[in-house]
Write a protein that holds these residues in place. Structure first.
Motif, PDB file in Angstrom:
ATOM      1  N   GLY A 137      37.618  -5.286  13.673  1.00 24.99           N
ATOM      2  CA  GLY A 137      36.297  -4.750  13.371  1.00 24.99           C
ATOM      3  C   GLY A 137      36.138  -3.305  13.799  1.00 24.99           C
ATOM      4  N   ILE A 138      36.628  -2.975  14.980  1.00 27.10           N
ATOM      5  CA  ILE A 138      36.482  -1.610  15.492  1.00 27.10           C
ATOM      6  C   ILE A 138      37.373  -0.637  14.720  1.00 27.10           C
ATOM      7  CG2 ILE A 138      36.921  -0.114  17.484  1.00 27.10           C
ATOM      8  CD1 ILE A 138      36.149  -2.640  19.234  1.00 27.10           C
ATOM      9  N   LEU A 163      31.385 -14.154  20.685  1.00 32.95           N
ATOM     10  CA  LEU A 163      31.200 -15.514  21.201  1.00 32.95           C
ATOM     11  C   LEU A 163      32.549 -16.174  21.494  1.00 32.95           C
ATOM     12  CD1 LEU A 163      28.276 -16.767  18.937  1.00 32.95           C
ATOM     13  CD2 LEU A 163      28.182 -16.217  21.378  1.00 32.95           C
ATOM     14  N   ILE A 164      33.521 -15.940  20.632  1.00 31.72           N
ATOM     15  CA  ILE A 164      34.858 -16.501  20.847  1.00 31.72           C
ATOM     16  C   ILE A 164      35.469 -15.930  22.131  1.00 31.72           C
ATOM     17  CG2 ILE A 164      37.224 -16.581  19.941  1.00 31.72           C
ATOM     18  CD1 ILE A 164      35.971 -16.721  17.121  1.00 31.72           C
ATOM     19  N   VAL A 165      35.309 -14.624  22.357  1.00 31.47           N
ATOM     20  CA  VAL A 165      35.816 -13.999  23.592  1.00 31.47           C
ATOM     21  C   VAL A 165      35.132 -14.599  24.811  1.00 31.47           C
ATOM     22  CG1 VAL A 165      35.812 -11.852  24.941  1.00 31.47           C
ATOM     23  CG2 VAL A 165      36.604 -11.835  22.588  1.00 31.47           C
ATOM     24  N   LEU A 166      33.823 -14.779  24.735  1.00 30.78           N
ATOM     25  CA  LEU A 166      33.084 -15.340  25.873  1.00 30.78           C
ATOM     26  C   LEU A 166      33.532 -16.768  26.188  1.00 30.78           C
ATOM     27  CD1 LEU A 166      29.493 -13.979  25.166  1.00 30.78           C
ATOM     28  CD2 LEU A 166      31.055 -13.279  26.992  1.00 30.78           C
ATOM     29  N   ILE A 167      33.718 -17.587  25.173  1.00 33.03           N
ATOM     30  CA  ILE A 167      34.173 -18.962  25.386  1.00 33.03           C
ATOM     31  C   ILE A 167      35.591 -18.965  25.966  1.00 33.03           C
ATOM     32  CG2 ILE A 167      34.798 -21.135  24.237  1.00 33.03           C
ATOM     33  CD1 ILE A 167      32.473 -20.474  22.233  1.00 33.03           C
ATOM     34  N   GLY A 168      36.471 -18.137  25.381  1.00 27.87           N
ATOM     35  CA  GLY A 168      37.837 -18.041  25.897  1.00 27.87           C
ATOM     36  C   GLY A 168      37.868 -17.541  27.332  1.00 27.87           C
ATOM     37  N   PHE A 202      30.154 -10.842  11.914  1.00 29.37           N
ATOM     38  CA  PHE A 202      31.553 -11.035  12.301  1.00 29.37           C
ATOM     39  C   PHE A 202      31.755 -10.655  13.769  1.00 29.37           C
ATOM     40  CE2 PHE A 202      35.823  -9.095  12.731  1.00 29.37           C
ATOM     41  CZ  PHE A 202      36.595 -10.211  12.500  1.00 29.37           C
ATOM     42  N   HIS A 203      31.212  -9.504  14.165  1.00 27.58           N
ATOM     43  CA  HIS A 203      31.360  -9.060  15.556  1.00 27.58           C
ATOM     44  C   HIS A 203      30.664 -10.002  16.521  1.00 27.58           C
ATOM     45  CE1 HIS A 203      32.130  -4.718  14.005  1.00 27.58           C
ATOM     46  NE2 HIS A 203      33.217  -5.443  14.007  1.00 27.58           N
TER      47      HIS A 203
END
Length: 144
Positions: free
Chosen positions: A22-23, A56-61, A50-51
């Motif tokens: 994304g970045i 959210l995926i990063v936070l859960i991981g 998307f971001h």
């Protein structure tokens, strides 16, 4: 414990590669947006959603890594990087196959006569990430 480390790093890899996509590709180079064939406003909204998802995926991981006790694993660094690379590669490959090839809602680089080449290079990078992760995973299982 082992599963939390593996799943946490896998999700962390998925989220980080999504953020980098994304970045770098969406924002800096502006090669594409999640949904290319719409107004600029809707392109930005689709990128924002998307971001949000990859954040959210990063936070859960990150949470799963935080609550795991990886110090008790034989090779925690190998397992972390193996899972991270596997997550990054799987995310890119699935995203590439679904969004670039099947749905064709965007392509890696669309300002060219050879769109397929850039999509296949993206898929190739994904396969390299998966292969590297799998290799490190095998090393993490190997007895020293």
């Amino acid at each position: 414990m082992k599963n939390r480390t593996f799943i946490g790093a896998f999700l962390f890899g998925m989220g980080i590669i999504g953020m980098l996509d994304g970045i770098i590709l969406h924002q800096i180079f502006q090669f594409h947006s999640v949904y290319m064939y719409t107004s600029r406003f809707n392109q930005i909204v689709s990128d924002g959603l998307f971001h949000l998802l990859v954040t959210l995926i990063v936070l859960i991981g990150g949470y799963l890594l935080w609550v795991s006790d990886s110090k008790k694993l034989p090779k925690p660094k190998h397992l972390f990087w193996a899972s991270f690379l596997l997550g990054a590669g799987v995310f890119n490959l699935i995203e590439g196959i679904i969004n670039h090839h099947i749905l064709q809602i965007h392509h890696v680089y669309y300002r060219t006569n050879n769109i397929l080449l850039f999509d296949l290079l993206y898929d190739g990078l994904s396969i390299i990430l998966i292969s590297s992760g799998f290799y490190l995973f095998l090393l993490s299982k190997k007895k020293t």
